[in-house]
Design a protein around this motif. Sequence first.
Motif: not given
Length: 369
Positions: A83, A88-89, A92, A95-96, A190
Motif C-alpha cells: 500500500d 495499487y492504492n 484498492k 475494490r473497497q 495481488e
Amino acid sequence: MDMKLEYLSFFVVKVDGDGEQSTKTYRHYQTLNEEAYLESNLKWFLDGEFARTVKRKVERIRKSESVPTKIGRFIVENGFALDSNPNYNMFKRLRQAENEKEFHEASDDLLRAYMNTTSIRGGAFIVARTKLTKYFDDPFVFIMKSDFEMKVASIMDEQVLIKEVEMAISAKNIKSIQYPHMPEEGMVEEWELKIFQSSHARYFEDFLKFVNYEPALPEMMNSHVMGIVQEYIEESYQENEEEKQKESEEMDLWLNKKERELNEKWTHEQVMDAAQSLTEVAPDLEMKFKLDAVSVKALLAEYGETIHFAKLGDRYVVLIEGDHFQFDKGVSPIELLRPAQLEDVIQRIIGKKGRQEAAATTEDDMPPF
C-alpha cells in the motif's frame, strides 16, 4: 464464466487537436450498480469482453517487446508494504468502494491520472468491478478503453441509405487492464495486474507510473549474456587492467552489432556452460544463424547435442544430426539420396578444397596475354 458485476462507471474521453497543442477533456456518463447494468445496453457489449480479458493468456517471459499482453508488478521500496504504491492504492479504492458514489469518485481519480498521459485518443473509458463467483469473494477491477472508430456509418432507410455515427466504439480495439492478475484458475497475485493493448501506443502503460514490466526475452537474454561475458573477463584478466578494459569495450561493441560474426574466443565447454545457464531460464530459447546463404533455426538447447560447429581448415562446418528427414511440398532429387558416411563426406569436402586450391595455383601460373 460466472461473473457478477457490482459497479461500472462509463466515461467518454475527447481529444481535440494534435500533439502538445491538443485539448483533452472527459465526461462522466453514468455509474451503474448490478441491477442497472443488467437492464442496460452495455451488458451485451461488455459481458464477452470481461470473459475474454480473464481468459486471455499471458506469458511471464515475453518473446518480444511487441506482444500485446503482459504482466505488470507494483513497485515498492525495500521494506515497504504494497500500500506504499500509489497505483495499487487506486485499485484498492475501487475494490473497497461501498456504494456507487464512492466507486464513481475512485474511477474519476483513476481517469484523471490517465488523462495526464501523452498520445491518448478519444473514446469510451470504462471502469468496472466484478466478482468471479466460482472462485473468489474478493472483487476484480477491469479498466477498458475503446478508441473512437473513424468514418463509421449506420444503415438508415432507402432514401438516406447511411448516416454518419459521430462517436462509434468497437469491441475489436479494446485495451484492458485486469487487477489482480489470475495466473491460474482459483489463484490470484495481488502484486500483479494483466494489461492488454494491441496498438503501438503505450499510454495504458504510461499512466501506471509505479508498475514495472519484466523485460522481453531478447533484452533479458542480452543482459544475461553480458553478465556471463563480464564474469569471464573478470576471471581471465585479473592481473591486467588494460587488457580487461579493452576486452570489455570489444564485447560491448560486439553485443550492439545488428549482425555478428563468430568470435572464436571461447571453448566448446565454456559455450555449453553459458548456453545451459540461459536455457535454465528460458528452455525454449531459439538459436538462429546463417552460414553463408544457409539459414538455421533451432533451440539453443540443441547446441552441442544435435547441432555442432567445427572448422575444416579455414572454413566453417555445421553438423546437424537427427533420426529422420522431413521435406516440404515440392519434390526434389535430394529426397532420393542414400547418404554416405560422415567420414566419406569429410573426405569429399577435403578433396573439393584441394581441387579449388590447385585450380587457383594453375590460374596464377598462366602467362598473361
